[in-house]
Design an enzyme around this catalytic site. Sequence first.
Site, PDB file in Angstrom:
ATOM      1  N   SER A   1       0.855  -1.185   0.000  1.00 13.79           N
ATOM      2  CA  SER A   1       0.000   0.000   0.000  1.00 13.79           C
ATOM      3  C   SER A   1       0.895   1.241   0.000  1.00 13.79           C
ATOM      4  O   SER A   1       2.064   1.175   0.401  1.00 13.79           O
ATOM      5  CB  SER A   1      -0.893   0.009   1.250  1.00 13.79           C
ATOM      6  OG  SER A   1      -1.519   1.270   1.425  1.00 13.79           O
TER       7      SER A   1
ATOM      8  N   TYR B   1      -2.177  -0.197  10.214  1.00 14.64           N
ATOM      9  CA  TYR B   1      -2.077  -0.639   8.817  1.00 14.64           C
ATOM     10  C   TYR B   1      -0.693  -0.323   8.256  1.00 14.64           C
ATOM     11  O   TYR B   1      -0.062  -1.164   7.596  1.00 14.64           O
ATOM     12  CB  TYR B   1      -3.170   0.044   8.002  1.00 14.64           C
ATOM     13  CG  TYR B   1      -3.313  -0.461   6.588  1.00 14.64           C
ATOM     14  CD1 TYR B   1      -3.776  -1.755   6.339  1.00 14.64           C
ATOM     15  CD2 TYR B   1      -3.014   0.347   5.495  1.00 14.64           C
ATOM     16  CE1 TYR B   1      -3.929  -2.221   5.038  1.00 14.64           C
ATOM     17  CE2 TYR B   1      -3.164  -0.105   4.202  1.00 14.64           C
ATOM     18  CZ  TYR B   1      -3.621  -1.395   3.974  1.00 14.64           C
ATOM     19  OH  TYR B   1      -3.769  -1.847   2.689  1.00 14.64           O
TER      20      TYR B   1
END
Length: 335
Positions: free
Chosen positions: A177, A190
């Site tokens: 990501s 995350y």
Amino acid sequence: MNTIFFISQIVGIVPISAVLLFVLAKLVSRRPSSHLQDGYGYAVLITGCDSGFGHQLAQCLDHKGFVVFAGCLSPEGAGAQSLARQSSSNLKILKLDVTSDEEVQQAKKTVQDNLPEKGLWAVVNNAGISDWAEIEWSTIEDFRKMVDINLFGCIRTSIAFLPLVRAAKGRMVYVSSIFAFFNCLNMGAYSVSKRGLEAFADCLRVEMASFDVKVSIIQPGNFGRATNILKMKTGSDIWEKLDDERKHMFNRQYIDLANDYFNSTCKAGFKDADMVIRAMLHAVTSPQPNYRYLLVSAMDRFFFQLFPFLPTFLTDAVFSLSPIFTKRKEMLYAM
């Protein structure tokens, strides 16, 4: 000087200029093999195929003739059953919870028992979860769950299947990501999981180069609408998790504001996952796949390419330009 000394130690006190010339010569002399025009005779394992990127990639690779082992958390669920109905007999649904050693080993046995003649060409480590919260709204269990799936799940799967991929001189692909390097407000857990994943993949790439195994990292931006990976919450969901001390610090008005801002940001993302699927296909089939695939809008590309190279005081200052960051400071300091 310290860097030069370190490199010299590694290469046996060879002049740095000679090392650079050697590397350039290797790059120029590399003869790429042809693209995999079709996947006949090759297998690919994909984790996290219940929905999202994994679901769509499994269909694409199936159409290209690969034997696809589609790892699903819930093989009897709607997503896995839909995938099975829409695919050929070459696609095989596997029960695969990447946090379970037993299920990973069982999946490996199933793959080994059903490999086509050319072997396991690629593993696409796609399984993952996403959530958002400020660090002080989170518990150690929130962090543990995120890391166990997004990081340790990939490591567990990689270690199990690397011997098969190495035998085929194939590919290892990791779905990361932009939050692996973009330290955004509300994405602490995350970011920790994805930054760790990229460190693992980078180390693996160096090790696997000796075996002609290529390692690629996929870095999607905001594809929440395209995958439904983002967990939507209400202000009440967040508020009820906080103890009295944190409720006093993070007042309900700010919680609702942060929640509304996050939801609106998610809705501004890409509507489909086509860009990511094309990158995944390139990573699996190209003779020279990219080390990294940064997948953001054309408008955002320059910013995200530049961001990792900026000094910390500038990267932190970027957030002061955000409306939510300014309001956050005003509302919390007003207490």
